[in-house]
Design a protein around this motif. Structure first.
Motif, PDB file in Angstrom:
ATOM      1  N   GLN A 109       0.750  -1.364  -0.171  1.00  0.00           N
ATOM      2  CA  GLN A 109       0.077   0.043  -0.001  1.00  0.00           C
ATOM      3  C   GLN A 109       0.803   1.339  -0.068  1.00  0.00           C
ATOM      4  O   GLN A 109       2.000   1.355   0.099  1.00  0.00           O
ATOM      5  CB  GLN A 109      -0.929  -0.068   1.232  1.00  0.00           C
ATOM      6  N   VAL A 163      -5.663  11.068  -1.777  1.00  0.00           N
ATOM      7  CA  VAL A 163      -6.125  10.308  -0.637  1.00  0.00           C
ATOM      8  C   VAL A 163      -7.633   9.476  -1.131  1.00  0.00           C
ATOM      9  O   VAL A 163      -7.567   8.409  -0.687  1.00  0.00           O
ATOM     10  CB  VAL A 163      -6.595  11.109   0.423  1.00  0.00           C
ATOM     11  N   LEU A 173      -7.764   5.533  -1.222  1.00  0.00           N
ATOM     12  CA  LEU A 173      -8.919   4.719  -0.554  1.00  0.00           C
ATOM     13  C   LEU A 173      -9.924   3.859  -1.419  1.00  0.00           C
ATOM     14  O   LEU A 173     -10.341   2.940  -1.012  1.00  0.00           O
ATOM     15  CB  LEU A 173      -9.652   5.921   0.507  1.00  0.00           C
ATOM     16  N   LEU A 215      -4.335   2.860   0.214  1.00  0.00           N
ATOM     17  CA  LEU A 215      -3.875   3.707   1.094  1.00  0.00           C
ATOM     18  C   LEU A 215      -3.500   2.982   2.261  1.00  0.00           C
ATOM     19  O   LEU A 215      -4.392   2.480   3.195  1.00  0.00           O
ATOM     20  CB  LEU A 215      -4.957   4.811   1.651  1.00  0.00           C
ATOM     21  N   VAL A 266     -10.827  11.191   4.085  1.00  0.00           N
ATOM     22  CA  VAL A 266     -10.683   9.968   4.706  1.00  0.00           C
ATOM     23  C   VAL A 266     -11.895   9.555   5.616  1.00  0.00           C
ATOM     24  O   VAL A 266     -12.152   8.407   5.575  1.00  0.00           O
ATOM     25  CB  VAL A 266      -9.389  10.247   5.838  1.00  0.00           C
ATOM     26  N   GLY A 280     -14.218   8.303   2.766  1.00  0.00           N
ATOM     27  CA  GLY A 280     -14.018   6.889   2.075  1.00  0.00           C
ATOM     28  C   GLY A 280     -13.628   5.830   3.404  1.00  0.00           C
ATOM     29  O   GLY A 280     -12.974   4.628   2.930  1.00  0.00           O
ATOM     30  N   GLY A 300     -11.510   5.640   5.809  1.00  0.00           N
ATOM     31  CA  GLY A 300     -10.303   5.456   6.232  1.00  0.00           C
ATOM     32  C   GLY A 300     -10.096   5.386   7.702  1.00  0.00           C
ATOM     33  O   GLY A 300      -8.907   5.140   8.229  1.00  0.00           O
ATOM     34  N   ALA A 312      -9.955  -0.555   7.629  1.00  0.00           N
ATOM     35  CA  ALA A 312      -9.315   0.008   6.503  1.00  0.00           C
ATOM     36  C   ALA A 312      -7.953  -0.012   7.048  1.00  0.00           C
ATOM     37  O   ALA A 312      -7.088  -0.078   5.753  1.00  0.00           O
ATOM     38  CB  ALA A 312      -9.643   1.602   6.550  1.00  0.00           C
ATOM     39  N   VAL A 371      -5.587   2.014   7.899  1.00  0.00           N
ATOM     40  CA  VAL A 371      -4.507   3.032   7.614  1.00  0.00           C
ATOM     41  C   VAL A 371      -3.796   3.647   8.930  1.00  0.00           C
ATOM     42  O   VAL A 371      -4.583   3.871   9.933  1.00  0.00           O
ATOM     43  CB  VAL A 371      -5.561   4.397   7.092  1.00  0.00           C
TER      44      VAL A 371
END
Length: 213
Positions: free
Chosen positions: A35, A53, A57, A62, A94, A97, A99, A104, A106
């Protein structure tokens, strides 16, 4: 596997992964465990980082952030110091999406170099800036924004966005910290703790950290 990109390096060596598209292409080839890391200081002036971003995502690519701010080059200043509105726009994407969801995966990290301000308070301020931008992003009325966008109402959409950005979320965050058993004002709590004075006294006569020059 997290792959970071950098448009240029203000030093005397080459950068092999110069942009997010190259990093994304490498990660597609490497497979589902690869990623992209977005360092907010690694872009040309005016780059639409929030679009990057949103795209990463959407593609499930991401992996994380290295948060900082830049004025001239890769300054690695406190996140939100140069352009807090950009940080808000990034955090809105974020949120939109997904995130922030645990699934996710992230990673939200700080990549900063505190040359002038004391390091620990600088990190605390950075965390607070991200928290405030995130809280404002969560306040965006997404239904009203979507309705304005579908009608081509640019001013209406901007109004929805700015209403959230201009909201003072600091009292809400202070209340949330208290509910978690934390100090409502982290900066004041650190100053009151005396920790800086303690470590400064312990390190008298020591070797100052630096780049080895």
């Amino acid at each position: 596997f997290l792959l970071e990109y950098k448009l240029f390096e203000p030093a005397f060596y080459a950068t092999d992964v110069p942009d997010w598209g190259t990093a994304y292409a490498h990660c597609v080839k490497l497979g589902p465990k690869a990623q992209v890391v977005v360092d907010t200081g690694h872009h040309a002036p005016g780059t639409n980082i929030e679009f990057i971003v949103a795209f990463l995502l959407r593609e499930g690519k991401l992996g994380g952030f290295d948060f900082n701010s830049r004025f001239y080059a890769d300054d690695d200043l406190m996140v939100g110091a140069a352009d807090p509105f950009q940080l808000f726009r990034i955090m809105y994407e974020v949120v939109r999406g997904g995130g922030l969801e645990a699934a996710a995966g992230v990673a939200f990290m700080l990549d900063q170099c505190h040359n002038i301000e004391p390091k620990i308070p600088g990190q605390i301020r950075s965390v607070m800036n991200v928290q405030e931008a995130t809280a404002k992003a969560l306040l965006v009325d997404r239904d009203a924004l979507a309705a304005a966008q579908s009608e081509g109402d640019v001013l209406g959409a901007n109004g929805v966005f700015m209403d959230a950005y201009n909201t003072d979320v600091r009292p809400l965050l202070a209340e949330l910290r208290e509910e978690q058993g934390l100090a409502p004002d982290p900066m004041a709590a650190y100053a009151k703790s005396g920790y800086f004075q303690k470590i400064a006294a312990e390190r008298v006569g020591g070797q100052q950290a630096g780049w080895g020059a």
